[in-house]
Enzyme design. Structure first.
Site, mmCIF file in Angstrom:
data_model
loop_
_atom_site.group_PDB
_atom_site.id
_atom_site.type_symbol
_atom_site.label_atom_id
_atom_site.label_comp_id
_atom_site.label_asym_id
_atom_site.label_seq_id
_atom_site.Cartn_x
_atom_site.Cartn_y
_atom_site.Cartn_z
ATOM 1 N N LYS A 169 -8.352 -1.319 6.536
ATOM 2 C CA LYS A 169 -8.658 -1.788 5.172
ATOM 3 C C LYS A 169 -7.668 -2.863 4.733
ATOM 4 O O LYS A 169 -8.043 -3.843 4.087
ATOM 5 C CB LYS A 169 -8.631 -0.609 4.193
ATOM 6 C CG LYS A 169 -9.849 0.305 4.371
ATOM 7 C CD LYS A 169 -9.790 1.532 3.481
ATOM 8 C CE LYS A 169 -8.770 2.514 3.931
ATOM 9 N NZ LYS A 169 -8.870 3.861 3.442
ATOM 10 N N SER A 222 -7.229 3.973 9.729
ATOM 11 C CA SER A 222 -7.983 3.961 8.471
ATOM 12 C C SER A 222 -7.304 3.040 7.449
ATOM 13 O O SER A 222 -7.944 2.164 6.853
ATOM 14 C CB SER A 222 -8.059 5.400 7.938
ATOM 15 O OG SER A 222 -8.395 5.443 6.589
ATOM 16 N N ARG A 230 -14.120 13.064 8.557
ATOM 17 C CA ARG A 230 -12.791 13.669 8.805
ATOM 18 C C ARG A 230 -12.448 14.701 7.735
ATOM 19 O O ARG A 230 -11.881 15.751 8.016
ATOM 20 C CB ARG A 230 -11.708 12.574 8.821
ATOM 21 C CG ARG A 230 -11.716 11.732 10.083
ATOM 22 C CD ARG A 230 -10.831 10.517 9.929
ATOM 23 N NE ARG A 230 -9.459 10.841 9.626
ATOM 24 C CZ ARG A 230 -8.623 10.039 8.949
ATOM 25 N NH1 ARG A 230 -9.025 8.855 8.508
ATOM 26 N NH2 ARG A 230 -7.390 10.407 8.727
ATOM 27 N N HIS A 268 0.842 -1.190 0.000
ATOM 28 C CA HIS A 268 0.000 0.000 0.000
ATOM 29 C C HIS A 268 0.882 1.246 0.000
ATOM 30 O O HIS A 268 1.913 1.276 0.664
ATOM 31 C CB HIS A 268 -0.883 -0.002 1.257
ATOM 32 C CG HIS A 268 -1.804 1.162 1.343
ATOM 33 N ND1 HIS A 268 -3.005 1.208 0.674
ATOM 34 C CD2 HIS A 268 -1.697 2.345 1.998
ATOM 35 C CE1 HIS A 268 -3.597 2.362 0.921
ATOM 36 N NE2 HIS A 268 -2.825 3.065 1.715
ATOM 37 N N ASP A 309 -14.825 2.960 7.995
ATOM 38 C CA ASP A 309 -13.840 3.910 7.452
ATOM 39 C C ASP A 309 -14.484 4.845 6.438
ATOM 40 O O ASP A 309 -14.165 6.031 6.393
ATOM 41 C CB ASP A 309 -12.653 3.168 6.819
ATOM 42 C CG ASP A 309 -11.626 4.163 6.283
ATOM 43 O OD1 ASP A 309 -11.080 4.925 7.107
ATOM 44 O OD2 ASP A 309 -11.414 4.222 5.065
HETATM 45 N N1 URA Z 1 -5.464 7.027 3.255
HETATM 46 C C1 URA Z 1 -6.470 6.409 3.905
HETATM 47 O O1 URA Z 1 -6.984 5.404 3.442
HETATM 48 N N2 URA Z 1 -6.879 6.926 5.079
HETATM 49 C C2 URA Z 1 -6.344 8.033 5.633
HETATM 50 O O2 URA Z 1 -6.752 8.432 6.713
HETATM 51 C C3 URA Z 1 -5.296 8.674 4.937
HETATM 52 C C4 URA Z 1 -4.872 8.144 3.747
#
Ligand code: URA
Length: 432
Positions: free
Chosen positions: A185, A181, A166, A80, A159
């Site tokens: 995932k 977050s 947010r 990621h 999320d």
């Molecule tokens: N990418 C995400 O998936 N979440 C965040 O909070 C910041 C970057």
């Protein structure tokens, strides 16, 4: 919920039950946006400790389905990136690492604002299908060792709701909220190990190495808590990665890299990330051997063959991959020239991303329609000497009125000075 907000506002640590209560209530709708907003702001100012961050990640992870990849032989490793400009590493790494025998089962995202998304880049190839049923996704990994799809709607719904809040309450840039977050995932996607590329620089969420180290430390603590293998690599965003920005332009650069003709900064990041993925999956036990195997997969054509096999398996037009002139392109191009002579010291990645978005390569709003051929190709990078009026980059668009919108950002983006600049290393730090 009022008691929980008050407790955090006053700087006390929350229990697992309290954090679960807040997350579950918000997802179900029994806790309204205004209370969650206050809670997020309390977290922003008072912070979460590592244990609370792990509780939050776990509560978010359990808000939806968790992928079961146990039917796939071998150790699935996910990768990621925290998001950068010109970052096409997933397009290269997925087939490159799959060619070494490590199974790749990856869920990717779309771009928003100035950062690109892997799914948008893949969709620049005609016919490429990112909506795979989970059973087909797993079968494809079993059959050819690689599959990539969009996140299923039920993957970490907490999320989706919390991130949207947010975004509009100025609570994005808190390391615990970012870590939970991203990690919720990644954990829900089912991989055994995770390699995170934390981008550092003005085009990225993390502006300094210190912030990046802190994010990596928290993510690692979450991964350890959840029994997952983890490596973070901090990489430079002193300038965009590679030379191409924009969907089809980036696909072309990814293909060139898989054929051994890519830019050196991009190759460096891919070999480093790829080696760490191989180490986590256990197919090698040292980094140099891993890099040597990855280079061989490029030189022998195996990595590019795996890319074509993958594109074909998901319905993409392989003819476009073999003859890149068939990929989307634009009606108009325009040269952007240097305003003075000297060495390029810095290329503001965020401005290049915004300029590319104005040309049509990115989304200003969630439902903006992309122009896959649009974007920017950099002919010069940091450290190069340019003469006044030399072409620094070429702009691609289907409407020549868009060039002036992009130029507003480009005029601020290139720092050109008389002295020779220091070129930042691509790999800033490795955290295991
Ligand atoms: N990418 C995400 O998936 N979440 C965040 O909070 C910041 C970057």
């Amino acid at each position: 919920m009022v008691d929980i907000i008050l407790k955090k506002r006053n700087g006390h640590a929350l229990s697992e039950e309290e954090i679960q209560f807040a997350v579950n209530g918000f997802v179900k709708g029994s806790i309204p946006d205004y209370q969650m907003s206050a809670f997020l702001m309390a977290i922003y100012f008072q912070k979460l400790d590592d244990v609370e961050t792990a509780y939050l990640t776990n509560a978010m992870l359990r808000s939806g389905e968790i992928m079961d990849l146990s039917g796939i032989a071998g150790h699935v490793i996910d990768k990621h990136s925290t998001g950068g400009v010109g970052d096409k590493t997933s397009l290269i790494l997925a087939p490159l690492v799959a060619a070494t025998g490590v199974p790749i089962a990856k869920m990717s995202g779309r771009g928003l604002g100035h950062t690109g998304g892997t799914l948008d880049k893949l969709e620049a190839i005609s016919g490429f299908n990112i909506d795979l049923e989970i059973s087909n996704f797993i079968k494809q990994v079993q059959d050819i060792g690689i599959a990539m799809c969009g996140q299923t709607p039920n993957l970490v719904p907490a999320d989706k709701k919390i991130y949207a809040l947010r975004d509009v309450t100025a609570t994005v840039d808190n390391v615990s909220l970012i870590a939970s977050s991203i990690m919720s995932k990644k954990l829900a996607s089912g991989a055994e190990g995770i390699v995170i590329d934390i981008k550092i620089g003005d085009g990225a969420f993390m502006k300094s190495v210190e912030d990046g180290v802190e994010l990596a430390r928290i993510m690692k603590s979450i991964a350890t808590h959840m029994g997952k293998k983890f490596t973070a690599i901090l990489t430079s965003m002193q300038q965009p990665l590679g030379n191409a920005i924009g969907n089809a332009l980036e696909v072309k650069e990814a293909i060139a890299t898989l054929r051994g003709e890519g830019p050196s900064d991009l190759l460096d990041v891919c070999l480093t990330l790829g080696a760490e993925m191989m180490l986590l999956s256990g197919v090698v036990d040292n980094k140099d051997t891993a890099k040597q195997i990855l280079s061989e997969k490029i030189n022998s054509g195996a990595a590019f063959s795996k890319f074509k096999e993958w594109i074909a398996a998901q319905g993409g037009d392989v003819a476009q991959v073999e003859d890149m002139r068939l990929l989307p392109s634009c009606k108009f191009t325009k040269a952007y020239t240097a305003k003075s002579s000297g060495y390029i010291h810095h290329i503001m990645a965020s401005n290049l991303g915004l300029a590319s978005m104005k040309l049509g390569a990115g989304r200003e709003h969630k439902d903006s329609v992309l122009n896959y051929g649009a974007g920017i190709y950099l002919h010069h990078k940091v450290g190069d000497y340019v003469l006044e009026a030399d072409t620094i980059c070429t702009l691609y668009a289907d409407d020549d009125l868009l060039f002036s919108l992009a130029e507003v950002y480009l005029n601020e983006a290139f720092d050109i000075k008389a002295d020779i600049p220091e070129i930042e290393k691509m790999i800033l730090k490795l955290i295991k």
